[in-house]
Design an enzyme around this catalytic site. Sequence first.
Site, short mmCIF file in Angstrom:
data_model
loop_
_atom_site.label_atom_id
_atom_site.label_comp_id
_atom_site.label_asym_id
_atom_site.label_seq_id
_atom_site.Cartn_x
_atom_site.Cartn_y
_atom_site.Cartn_z
CG ASP A 62 46.59 48.57 39.05
OD1 ASP A 62 45.35 48.72 38.75
OD2 ASP A 62 47.33 49.55 39.29
CD GLU A 63 48.58 50.15 43.10
OE1 GLU A 63 49.76 50.56 43.54
OE2 GLU A 63 47.99 51.09 42.55
CB ALA A 64 41.82 44.81 43.62
#
Length: 566
Positions: A369-371
């Site tokens: 997530d949230e890369a």
Amino acid sequence: MTRIRGNPRLPRLPRMPRTPRMLGAALLVLAVGISGVAATPQGNAQGDAQGKESPATLVPLGQVVPAPASVAAGGSPYEITQRTRIRIEGGPRAREARAVGRQLAEILRPATGYPLPVLPSPPGPPGWGRKDGIRLALDPRANDLGAEGYRLTSSRKSVTLTAREPAGLFHGVQTLRQQLPPRIEKDTRQRGPWKIAGGTIKDVPRFAYRGAMLDVSRHFFTVEQVKRYIDQLALYKVNTLHLHLSDDQGWRIAIDSWPRLATHGGSTQVGGGPGGYYTKAQYKHLVAYAASRHLEVVPEIDMPGHTNAALSSYADLNCDGVAPPLYTGIEVGFSSLCVGKEITYDFVDDVIREIAALTPGRYLHIGGDEAHQTTPEDYATFMARVQPVVAKYGKTVMGWHQLAGATPADGAVAQYWGLDRTSPEERAEVAEAARNGTGLVLSPADRIYLDMKYDEDTELGLGWAGFVEVRRSYDWDPAEYLATRLPGAPASALKGVEAPLWSETIENSRHIEYMAFPRLPGVAELGWSPAATHDWDGYKVRLAAQGPRWEALGMDYYRSPQVPWP
């Protein structure tokens, strides 16, 4: 989707009066409202005028959390007395049944003061039931009970718990435990009587995956603190503990081939505290402890983002070869492993290999997530390289639902944490992955993220997903949610639900309990109970009656104004 973070306040709540005994909190549930329950309470279920519990309390059969699948109440109650024996029938698996029997005895002995010996059933035909006792039986022919179901039958002379598998017996013990008054959880001898209402419960879970996640990276939690939470999860028939072991703020598991991950990357936490990490022996102990409560541990190493602790530990993992400083804030999306370097994949292989060797469970969670510092092309490249490594070491890939933006491996499971406001494009991506065989675990942040504030006055927690009061966390149906929020995803893709607890503002067990209770029991009921039992008006009264039991266990909890606490 970005989690928007603010600067949290970190209140110091009062010290917990004591630690719960094995298996954590249990519940007294008194409301009428579960389909098929006909019994009525005997005595004053909420106590006398001074607020003291009446010793004559009898919990109606099936008034437990999670709600059972089927209840046929009737007949005389069984009373646990000085003469009660716990009898074990398991044939070649008697040892496994005996372990559950011993756990039951350890729960009941302190408050009752009774010896409650755990004994094998006498040989011969099953005529022992004419004697006073609690019988635990493993029956391989009980296919209707599946891997986790049980049958509880209570009459004047005996209580019988039957299951096909030890997990079913264990879950049945949690139901039996909840049929007794809250004072059964005390560490000192209490007044009886100890009665279990008459009738039969047949109970099987709705979903096979019923999880809770604990973030040990932003704030580190000791082995004993994690065990305490495991005990509390077990009562509610939660069967999966997802441990978020790495993030920007800390790396929490020793890796022999990359030792600075723990010694350097684990040396701090949010706010600059000392942090910490689990040795391999400690992690194995946690896994074994969870298994003894029939929970499977899912370890998570978040990547390619949320990796500052690793990047700070080894400069070569950075594209520019420069290690950043350790991070003690709560922002997200600023870190990334270097996708173009081969050393990155050496690192990933070593970490997955060592953690897989320590973890007997099916899944290994690779985050995803949230890369935000990884381009979509690099993200797809990274996941194409990493997912086969998980399979190489005998595990099934789990990831946050952004994994659907790459090509999920065969059999992978995506954990959906979207909001009502999540874009249609992102939802469509997840639904398409589900149509192509990816399993789904639902963790909608604006419903069951346990770190969300209850309301604007809640001192702990964050509010980026909105305020999540008790009713909102309970009053939704996973299958309906799938159909309406992820249209096109097949019902067969839905594995279950998981309640994450992120720890930006969570520092100790008191904080964990305040944010998890009373929301966690509702999530557990969503995972276990048939949709037909779902009813907020009935549930909130059952939930209210749990408060005295939590207090008996020395637990703190949020006194939601939506719940009619006694």
